[in-house]
Design an enzyme around this catalytic site. Structure first.
Site, PDB file in Angstrom:
ATOM      1  N   LEU A  97      30.924  42.502  14.397  1.00  0.00           N
ATOM      2  CA  LEU A  97      31.867  41.649  15.105  1.00  0.00           C
ATOM      3  C   LEU A  97      31.119  40.505  15.777  1.00  0.00           C
ATOM      4  CD1 LEU A  97      34.167  44.301  16.843  1.00  0.00           C
ATOM      5  CD2 LEU A  97      34.726  42.895  14.851  1.00  0.00           C
ATOM      6  N   GLU A 156      39.278  44.734  24.902  1.00  0.00           N
ATOM      7  CA  GLU A 156      39.989  44.653  23.626  1.00  0.00           C
ATOM      8  C   GLU A 156      39.710  45.897  22.783  1.00  0.00           C
ATOM      9  OE1 GLU A 156      41.299  43.829  19.715  1.00  0.00           O
ATOM     10  OE2 GLU A 156      39.175  44.087  20.193  1.00  0.00           O
TER      11      GLU A 156
END
Length: 216
Positions: free
Chosen positions: A21, A28
């Site tokens: 990522l 989140e």
């Protein structure tokens, strides 16, 4: 079978860089964990992912606990890093269970048959990545026929800024693929997830994002 895609993507649909990522957003990630884990008593959710997505999860967090983990790989001898499932292992705690399947179709077709003994029903099925699995799922069926898997929902964390222009992996432009996709209200998002979800633009570690739900 209704399927839900869950993803964090930039405005230009970027979702990854160099196998990981591009951002680190603990709040989140906590949202992802809560949404994909929440199920009624006796039920369990499945999270279906490709091999690269499985490998991107730190080993100490694999498999994702309290969810049925299904990993899709064309490599029949791929090592998940844990003992292969047997009939007796299906009686093990859910948190220790991961299944390997050779294709997305075979993964979805076998979910009801591989439920652990402490789960009486499959509640929801989430596709959690990566890009090729997302694209394949979106193309499974063009209509919600009861007998066929159909993606009818996308839980999208829209990363608004920065641009993360270094992304080299992308989520399909689902609105361009199908004009039926409509954004749901925040109330509808909370009702479907059964959670209190932060509304509006969030900011975490210099990244601005928003929780969205899209349905067709």
């Amino acid at each position: 079978m209704e399927l839900t895609l869950i993803v964090a993507a930039t405005i230009t649909h970027g979702i990854g860089h160099s196998g990981a990522l591009p951002w680190r957003l603990p709040n989140e990630m906590a949202y992802f964990a809560k949404v994909t884990s929440k199920a009624p008593q006796g039920g369990i959710n499945a999270v279906v992912m490709g091999r690269k997505s499985w490998e991107s999860i730190p080993p100490k967090y694999r498999p994702l606990k309290n969810r049925l983990n299904v990993v899709v790989s064309r490599q029949p001898e791929y090592d998940l890093g844990m003992p292969p499932p047997t009939q007796s292992s299906l009686t093990s705690p859910t948190s220790s269970l991961a299944i390997l399947r050779p294709s997305l179709a075979s993964a979805l077709g076998s979910l009801q048959d591989i439920l652990p003994s402490d789960a009486s029903s499959l509640h929801r099925t989430f596709i959690i990545g990566g890009a090729s699995i997302y694209a394949e799922a979106l193309n499974l069926s063009s209509s919600p026929q009861e007998s066929l898997p159909f993606v009818n929902r996308i839980l999208l964390t829209r990363v608004l800024s920065p641009a993360y222009s270094e992304c080299d992996v992308f989520f399909p432009d689902f609105q361009a693929l199908d004009s039926r996709w409509k954004r749901s209200s925040h109330k509808e998002l909370e009702e479907w997830t059964g959670l209190q979800v932060s509304e509006g633009v969030q900011e975490e570690r210099g990244t601005r994002y928003e929780y969205q739900m899209w349905t067709r």
